[in-house]
Design a protein around this motif. Structure first.
Motif, PDB file in Angstrom:
ATOM      1  N   PRO A 256       0.799  -1.234   0.000  1.00  0.00           N
ATOM      2  CA  PRO A 256       0.000   0.000   0.000  1.00  0.00           C
ATOM      3  C   PRO A 256       0.829   1.280   0.000  1.00  0.00           C
ATOM      4  O   PRO A 256       1.918   1.348   0.568  1.00  0.00           O
ATOM      5  N   GLY A 257       0.271   2.303  -0.655  1.00  0.00           N
ATOM      6  CA  GLY A 257       0.756   3.670  -0.518  1.00  0.00           C
ATOM      7  C   GLY A 257       2.070   3.996  -1.196  1.00  0.00           C
ATOM      8  O   GLY A 257       2.581   5.110  -1.033  1.00  0.00           O
ATOM      9  N   ILE A 258       2.627   3.088  -1.982  1.00  0.00           N
ATOM     10  CA  ILE A 258       3.961   3.302  -2.540  1.00  0.00           C
ATOM     11  C   ILE A 258       4.000   4.484  -3.500  1.00  0.00           C
ATOM     12  O   ILE A 258       4.926   5.296  -3.487  1.00  0.00           O
ATOM     13  N   LEU A 259       2.989   4.621  -4.350  1.00  0.00           N
ATOM     14  CA  LEU A 259       3.064   5.608  -5.432  1.00  0.00           C
ATOM     15  C   LEU A 259       2.800   7.036  -4.968  1.00  0.00           C
ATOM     16  O   LEU A 259       3.139   7.983  -5.686  1.00  0.00           O
TER      17      LEU A 259
ATOM     18  N   SER B  45      -0.649  13.417  -6.659  1.00  0.00           N
ATOM     19  CA  SER B  45      -2.056  13.586  -7.035  1.00  0.00           C
ATOM     20  C   SER B  45      -2.645  12.316  -7.647  1.00  0.00           C
ATOM     21  O   SER B  45      -3.765  12.344  -8.152  1.00  0.00           O
ATOM     22  N   THR B  46      -1.900  11.207  -7.590  1.00  0.00           N
ATOM     23  CA  THR B  46      -2.380   9.994  -8.239  1.00  0.00           C
ATOM     24  C   THR B  46      -3.645   9.464  -7.578  1.00  0.00           C
ATOM     25  O   THR B  46      -3.837   9.595  -6.372  1.00  0.00           O
ATOM     26  N   ARG B  47      -4.490   8.865  -8.398  1.00  0.00           N
ATOM     27  CA  ARG B  47      -5.664   8.170  -7.877  1.00  0.00           C
ATOM     28  C   ARG B  47      -5.371   6.689  -7.691  1.00  0.00           C
ATOM     29  O   ARG B  47      -6.239   5.925  -7.293  1.00  0.00           O
ATOM     30  N   MET B  48      -4.138   6.286  -8.017  1.00  0.00           N
ATOM     31  CA  MET B  48      -3.738   4.885  -7.871  1.00  0.00           C
ATOM     32  C   MET B  48      -2.484   4.807  -6.991  1.00  0.00           C
ATOM     33  O   MET B  48      -1.360   4.765  -7.493  1.00  0.00           O
ATOM     34  N   PRO B  49      -2.671   4.772  -5.683  1.00  0.00           N
ATOM     35  CA  PRO B  49      -1.511   4.851  -4.791  1.00  0.00           C
ATOM     36  C   PRO B  49      -0.837   3.524  -4.470  1.00  0.00           C
ATOM     37  O   PRO B  49       0.254   3.506  -3.895  1.00  0.00           O
TER      38      PRO B  49
ATOM     39  N   GLN C 285       5.518  -8.785 -10.996  1.00  0.00           N
ATOM     40  CA  GLN C 285       5.384  -7.516 -11.699  1.00  0.00           C
ATOM     41  C   GLN C 285       4.556  -6.536 -10.880  1.00  0.00           C
ATOM     42  O   GLN C 285       3.514  -6.900 -10.309  1.00  0.00           O
ATOM     43  N   CYS C 286       5.011  -5.291 -10.830  1.00  0.00           N
ATOM     44  CA  CYS C 286       4.324  -4.219 -10.101  1.00  0.00           C
ATOM     45  C   CYS C 286       3.400  -3.464 -11.058  1.00  0.00           C
ATOM     46  O   CYS C 286       3.855  -2.993 -12.110  1.00  0.00           O
ATOM     47  N   ILE C 287       2.129  -3.339 -10.691  1.00  0.00           N
ATOM     48  CA  ILE C 287       1.229  -2.445 -11.410  1.00  0.00           C
ATOM     49  C   ILE C 287       0.520  -1.557 -10.390  1.00  0.00           C
ATOM     50  O   ILE C 287       0.393  -1.919  -9.216  1.00  0.00           O
ATOM     51  N   ALA C 288       0.053  -0.406 -10.843  1.00  0.00           N
ATOM     52  CA  ALA C 288      -0.625   0.551  -9.960  1.00  0.00           C
ATOM     53  C   ALA C 288      -2.120   0.256  -9.925  1.00  0.00           C
ATOM     54  O   ALA C 288      -2.728  -0.028 -10.966  1.00  0.00           O
TER      55      ALA C 288
END
Length: 200
Positions: A115-118, A124-128, A157-160
């Motif tokens: 959680p919360g990485i991005l 301002s991302t909506r995908m954190p 693999q990392c995705i948002a």
């Protein structure tokens, strides 16, 4: 990252072989905020196709991860990601995800959410959140693991994803959520995409 080991070299060569790319790959050392943890990040360009870049951690697999009951995860883990070639911060995202896993030492697998990485890189991302899936961008969705006796190493693999999608994963499980992503042909490289249908 400190001392480069034969395992690190093997991880880098394996990732380059699977991910491909053009030109000289870049390897950069990253440290956490307290400089207690470090990991190298490999980036290959025009991979898996022109206009994209591929990213792999090197060194997360040094960490032994454990299930809640205490027994060791059957494999060591490295991370990978794909992003548009001019996209910023995805090397940081992979490094920060690796640091979170190193600190927690908890087993991760397809369907895990970090959680919360991005938020640190895209305020301002909506995908954190980072969602971990079996790698699917390379080699016809087959990213073979690496045998480096006595350890086996596999990539995730990392995705948002959105917060609503994180809640959906919690509710229906990773396999069902992955099915939704595929059914709706979600472009996981689009940092402005709407939440997958079915999310809250």
């Amino acid at each position: 990252m400190g001392t480069v080991t034969e395992q690190h070299r093997a991880v880098a060569m394996h990732a380059i072989k699977v991910m491909g790319g053009e030109g000289r790959p870049k390897v950069q050392a990253f440290h956490d905020d307290h400089r207690l943890l470090s990991v190298d990040i490999l980036t290959t360009f025009s991979s898996p196709e022109a206009g994209l870049k591929s990213i792999s951690s090197i060194g997360l697999s040094d960490s032994v991860l454990r299930h809640a009951e205490g027994h060791e995860l059957e494999t060591r883990v490295e991370l990978c990601a794909c992003a548009e070639q001019d996209a910023l911060h995805w090397d940081n995202v992979v490094a920060s995800t690796a640091f979170a896993i190193m600190r927690d030492r908890a087993a991760v697998q397809p369907g895990s959410v970090i959680p919360g990485i991005l938020q640190d890189y895209f305020p301002s991302t909506r995908m954190p959140h980072v969602y971990l899936v079996p790698p699917f961008f390379w080699n016809d969705a087959r990213f073979p693991g690496l045998q480096f006796p006595p350890v086996a190493i596999n990539w995730l693999q990392c995705i948002a994803i959105h917060e609503s999608e994180r809640q959906l994963v919690e509710r229906i499980g990773g396999d069902a959520f992955d099915d939704l992503l595929q059914r709706h042909e979600v472009d996981v490289l689009d940092m402005h995409r709407a939440p997958v249908a079915g999310a809250l």
